[in-house]
Structure formats: structure tokens, C-alpha cells
Design a protein around this motif. Structure first.
Motif, mmCIF file in Angstrom:
data_model
loop_
_atom_site.group_PDB
_atom_site.id
_atom_site.type_symbol
_atom_site.label_atom_id
_atom_site.label_comp_id
_atom_site.label_asym_id
_atom_site.label_seq_id
_atom_site.Cartn_x
_atom_site.Cartn_y
_atom_site.Cartn_z
ATOM 1 N N THR A 184 -26.334 -57.379 -30.172
ATOM 2 C CA THR A 184 -27.642 -57.889 -29.732
ATOM 3 C C THR A 184 -28.762 -56.865 -29.919
ATOM 4 O O THR A 184 -29.929 -57.182 -29.697
ATOM 5 C CB THR A 184 -27.589 -58.297 -28.246
ATOM 6 N N SER A 185 -28.417 -55.647 -30.306
ATOM 7 C CA SER A 185 -29.427 -54.614 -30.525
ATOM 8 C C SER A 185 -28.986 -53.722 -31.680
ATOM 9 O O SER A 185 -27.793 -53.664 -32.026
ATOM 10 C CB SER A 185 -29.633 -53.771 -29.263
ATOM 11 N N VAL A 186 -29.931 -53.056 -32.272
ATOM 12 C CA VAL A 186 -29.629 -52.183 -33.410
ATOM 13 C C VAL A 186 -30.329 -50.835 -33.250
ATOM 14 O O VAL A 186 -31.338 -50.738 -32.534
ATOM 15 C CB VAL A 186 -30.064 -52.856 -34.740
ATOM 16 N N VAL A 189 -23.285 -49.361 -34.944
ATOM 17 C CA VAL A 189 -22.421 -48.806 -35.981
ATOM 18 C C VAL A 189 -20.978 -49.112 -35.603
ATOM 19 O O VAL A 189 -20.479 -48.618 -34.587
ATOM 20 C CB VAL A 189 -22.641 -47.289 -36.136
ATOM 21 N N ILE A 190 -20.330 -49.950 -36.407
ATOM 22 C CA ILE A 190 -18.954 -50.358 -36.134
ATOM 23 C C ILE A 190 -18.031 -49.594 -37.069
ATOM 24 O O ILE A 190 -18.185 -49.652 -38.297
ATOM 25 C CB ILE A 190 -18.775 -51.873 -36.310
ATOM 26 N N VAL A 197 -20.636 -47.511 -31.979
ATOM 27 C CA VAL A 197 -21.599 -46.494 -31.564
ATOM 28 C C VAL A 197 -22.967 -47.158 -31.608
ATOM 29 O O VAL A 197 -23.409 -47.617 -32.659
ATOM 30 C CB VAL A 197 -21.568 -45.254 -32.478
ATOM 31 N N SER A 198 -23.631 -47.220 -30.465
ATOM 32 C CA SER A 198 -24.906 -47.932 -30.370
ATOM 33 C C SER A 198 -26.088 -46.969 -30.303
ATOM 34 O O SER A 198 -25.988 -45.891 -29.719
ATOM 35 C CB SER A 198 -24.923 -48.816 -29.118
ATOM 36 N N GLU A 204 -24.421 -35.167 -33.887
ATOM 37 C CA GLU A 204 -23.267 -34.702 -33.116
ATOM 38 C C GLU A 204 -22.434 -35.851 -32.556
ATOM 39 O O GLU A 204 -21.196 -35.786 -32.522
ATOM 40 C CB GLU A 204 -23.736 -33.798 -31.973
ATOM 41 N N VAL A 205 -23.104 -36.909 -32.116
ATOM 42 C CA VAL A 205 -22.396 -38.059 -31.550
ATOM 43 C C VAL A 205 -21.584 -38.770 -32.630
ATOM 44 O O VAL A 205 -20.411 -39.116 -32.425
ATOM 45 C CB VAL A 205 -23.393 -39.028 -30.879
ATOM 46 N N PHE A 206 -22.218 -38.993 -33.780
ATOM 47 C CA PHE A 206 -21.502 -39.635 -34.882
ATOM 48 C C PHE A 206 -20.355 -38.748 -35.385
ATOM 49 O O PHE A 206 -19.268 -39.246 -35.676
ATOM 50 C CB PHE A 206 -22.458 -39.941 -36.035
#
Length: 217
Positions: A184-186, A189-190, A197-198, A204-206
Motif C-alpha cells: 500500500t506504500s512505496v 522492496v521484496i 523492506v519498506s 546499511e539497512v539494505f
């Protein structure tokens, strides 16, 4: 054997945080290097599917939509610009910036995806610059053709794709699929059809998420 990781990057050209997120993702992949193979696909999501021809003033639209004032708008723009610059995504939001329809941009991205991952990524970066730095109308064929050429793609083939109305059904089907899956938001990342990962996350998070997935192999 090298781990192959599938990444679906669900986003809209109109979304500045999508530019931040894509820059963060690409930097994370660069940091990881040859430890894994990444298969990246740009997936369509229209934030403003009813955007009229010629667009709307972005600042006025956001203040009305979210109910905040001009000071808050400027603060948000400053944060986004800083985050975008940190991951090499040019951003130039001003009081004259406009929001435009992006459906044809998604059709062109679908076409680029039929050519290859590198071609689609190059076009995505070019379109984000066109929208958020040059502030040009992504509802205009000439603007999209120029973005394709700037990405190193065949301008005549891009124009033919747009004028023939190609990939409209495919883009609508993809958008419906992601909404049905709960997006529902962008950016969303699937990873490997299992992990989400939204948001416009930093590298660093990715990197942490991708290294964890790579370790599973």
C-alpha cells in the motif's frame, strides 16, 4: 555456489523516497560485491493514478493531502534532498515543482525490462532524475523518449512503444498484483518473494537484509 537473490523494487517515479531507497539499495549491492548475484526488477505502483494532464503543484498538493504547513513542507524537502544526495540521486524540489502522471513512465520501464536488468535500471535512474531534478512532465512522450535516450536506450523504439500503447495491460496487471499482495506504500522492496523492506532506507539497512538472505544459501 553463488547465492542468487531476487529483488522486486515496487515504486513510483513520482515518489522521492523511492529515489532514496533505490540509491540505498544499489549502494548496498555494491558493498556486497560478488558475494551474491542480484536479479532486480522494477515493479509499477502509481501513487496518483488520477493525476490530470499537466500535473499539479507538488507543494500545494502535499500540504492539502497531509494537512501540514509551508514550514513543514520545507523541512521535509530538506531532509529528502540530503538523503538523496547521500546516495547519488539528484533532487531539486522547489515551490514550482509539479506532480505528474506516471503511467506511461511505467509502460516504458516495462519495455526496458524486456531488454534487460541493466537497461531497466538505467531508465529508472533517468526517469527519477527527469521527475525530481529536471521536474519535467512524465506524461509527455517527448520527455520520456529523451529520458530513454539519456539512459542509453533506443529513442525510436521508446517512442514506438509509447505511441502504440504497448504494455498498458501488463502494467495494470502488475499494479493489481502488488496491491492484492498487500503493498500500500512505496518503496516496498521484496526479497526472494519472502522478505519485505519498506521505505527509503539507508544502504546499511539494505546491506544487512541482503547479507542475511545471502547467508541462508
Amino acid at each position: 555456489m553463488m547465492k542468487s537473490i531476487k529483488i522486486d523494487f515496487v515504486s513510483d517515479v513520482a515518489c522521492p523516497w523511492c529515489a532514496v531507497g533505490l540509491g540505498g539499495l544499489l549502494e548496498a549491492i555494491e558493498r556486497i560485491g560478488p558475494a551474491a548475484e542480484f536479479r532486480i526488477a522494477m515493479q509499477p505502483f502509481e501513487l496518483n493514478p488520477d493525476m490530470p494532464k499537466g500535473g499539479q503543484n507538488t507543494g500545494e498538493r502535499l500540504m492539502k493531502k497531509y494537512g501540514f504547513d509551508y514550514k513543514r513542507l520545507q523541512e521535509n524537502r530538506k531532509v529528502i534532498a540530503q538523503r538523496a544526495a547521500a546516495v547519488d540521486m539528484p533532487m531539486n524540489q522547489t515551490d514550482d515543482s509539479r506532480s505528474y502522471n506516471t503511467f506511461d513512465a511505467h509502460r516504458l520501464l516495462y519495455w526496458a525490462g524486456t531488454l534487460g536488468q541493466a537497461e531497466q535500471l538505467a531508465l529508472k535512474r533517468s526517469l527519477l532524475k527527469t521527475y525530481h531534478f529536471d521536474n519535467l512532465d512524465t506524461g509527455e512522450t517527448a520527455v520520456l523518449v529523451k529520458a530513454a535516450q539519456d539512459a542509453g536506450l533506443d529513442g525510436d523504439a521508446a517512442r514506438e512503444t509509447l505511441e502504440a500503447g504497448r504494455y498498458a495491460d501488463e502494467v495494470r496487471a502488475e499494479q493489481a498484483k502488488w496491491r492484492q499482495l498487500g503493498i500500500t506504500s512505496v518503496p516496498s522492496v521484496i526479497i526472494d518473494d519472502k522478505y519485505l523492506v519498506s521505505g527509503g532506507q539507508p544502504p546499511e539497512v539494505f546491506e544487512q537484509a541482503l547479507r542475511q538472505v545471502a547467508a541462508e544459501g
